[in-house]
Design an enzyme around this catalytic site. Structure first.
Site, mmCIF file in Angstrom:
data_model
loop_
_atom_site.group_PDB
_atom_site.id
_atom_site.type_symbol
_atom_site.label_atom_id
_atom_site.label_comp_id
_atom_site.label_asym_id
_atom_site.label_seq_id
_atom_site.Cartn_x
_atom_site.Cartn_y
_atom_site.Cartn_z
ATOM 1 C CD GLU A 127 -3.333 -0.880 1.640
ATOM 2 O OE1 GLU A 127 -4.025 -0.041 1.002
ATOM 3 O OE2 GLU A 127 -3.847 -1.325 2.697
ATOM 4 C CD GLU A 147 -3.661 -6.533 2.604
ATOM 5 O OE1 GLU A 147 -2.858 -5.359 3.067
ATOM 6 O OE2 GLU A 147 -3.551 -6.995 1.457
#
Length: 286
Positions: A127, A147
C-alpha cells in the site's frame, strides 16, 4: 544535523539519516519481523514526514527496509490484541494515522518520496508503494496484497490507486487472489520505475544497488529548482487523485502560479540560463 531549523522527531521503528545533500533516508528497522509496523511506529513516521515537508533544506526522501523485507505489512500480533480489546468493549485509537499505512499510503504531502524496495512489499508495504512518487526495486523483490487470505481488506488507499496505475484487471487479480508479483512484472505493469541487481547478503544499506539507484534519482531531483519540484509534483498528484486533467491544471495555476512567479528560484533559473552558468537554487519558501 545542526543545519536543520528543528531536529527530526525521535523514531523507535525507523532509522533516519541524511546520506546526501538535501536528502533524507528512512530505513524501516524491524528486520526480524520483516519490518512489520506497529501503530506507534506509524504515528512516529507521520510526525517525521510532516517535519520533512516543513524542513527547508530537505528536498527528497527515500524509504527502504532493513534485512530481507521492505515491509510485510501490519504487525498481526498487535492487530490481534487490538481486536481482542475492542471485543471486550474497550476504546481503541486508530491503528494508523490519517495519512495512511506507515504515514505514506494516503499521504499527499509537499515533497517527493522514493521507495527503494529491497525485498518483500506485502500488505501495508504494498500500500505504501502504490502511493509513492518513484519506485525502484531489487530484482528479487516481490509485491502482494495478501489481505483476503487473512480475512481483511487493503483499506489504506491502495485499491483505487492501483486501479488507476496498473488497470482494473491486474489490480483485481492482486487483491482478490492475493498472488505476489515479481519486480520485473511490476515494472512491466507500470507499478515501478526500474529494477536493479540484488545486493550481496552482507551488504550495508547504502551499498545496495537499489538504494544507490534511489540516491541517483534523488540527486537528479535535488539538482533542480526546489520550487519547481514541489509545484510539478502537486500538479501530478492533483491529476492522479482528482481524475480531471483540466480541473487539476486550473487548480495548479490558481494555487501555485503566483508563488512560483514571485519566488527567487524562477528568476534565478532564467538568469542562470541567460548568463550561461549553473543555477544557484535557494531553499524553497513554499
Amino acid at each position: 544535523m545542526s543545519q536543520f531549523k528543528r531536529q527530526p522527531p525521535p523514531q523507535s521503528y525507523a532509522v533516519v539519516s541524511f546520506p546526501a545533500p538535501h536528502v533524507m533516508l528512512v530505513i524501516f528497522n524491524r528486520p526480524k519481523a520483516l519490518n512489520s509496523m506497529t501503530s506507534s511506529g506509524q504515528y512516529e513516521l507521520e510526525s517525521l514526514f510532516a517535519w520533512y515537508d516543513n524542513e527547508p533544506t530537505l528536498r527528497c526522501a527515500i524509504v527502504t527496509g532493513a534485512g530481507r523485507a521492505f515491509c510485510a505489512g501490519m504487525d498481526l500480533k498487535e492487530w490481534n490484541a487490538s481486536n481482542a480489546r475492542r471485543a471486550r468493549g474497550e476504546l481503541e485509537p486508530p491503528m494508523m494515522p490519517r495519512s495512511g499505512f506507515g504515514a505514506l499510503s494516503r499521504r499527499h504531502g509537499k515533497k517527493p518520496v522514493i521507495a527503494a524496495v529491497n525485498g518483500l512489499a506485502f500488505g501495508g508495504g504494498m500500500e505504501i508503494v502504490a502511493n509513492l512518487d518513484l519506485v525502484v526495486a531489487a530484482r528479487s523483490a516481490k509485491f502482494a496484497l495478501p489481505e483476503a487470505k487473512r480475512g481483511v481488506v487493503a483499506m489504506a488507499g491502495s485499491l483505487p490507486r492501483l486501479a488507476r496505475t496498473i488497470g482494473r484487471p491486474r489490480a483485481t487479480e492482486m487483491a482478490l487472489t492475493g498472488k505476489s508479483i515479481t519486480a520485473d512484472e511490476a515494472r512491466e505493469w507500470g507499478l515501478i520505475n526500474a529494477v536493479t541487481d540484488d545486493a550481496a547478503g552482507d551488504a550495508e544499506v547504502l551499498e545496495r544497488p537499489v538504494v544507490k539507484a534511489a540516491l541517483e534519482l534523488a540527486a537528479s531531483i535535488v539538482d533542480n529548482s526546489p520550487d519547481s519540484v514541489i509545484i510539478s509534483r502537486a500538479g501530478i498528484v492533483a491529476g492522479y487523485e482528482d481524475g480531471s486533467s483540466e480541473n487539476a491544471s486550473r487548480l495548479l495555476s490558481e494555487n501555485w502560479g503566483s508563488a512560483l512567479d514571485d519566488g527567487q528560484n524562477l528568476h534565478e533559473g532564467v538568469l542562470a540560463f541567460a548568463e550561461k552558468r549553473p543555477p544557484r537554487w535557494v531553499d524553497s519558501k513554499l
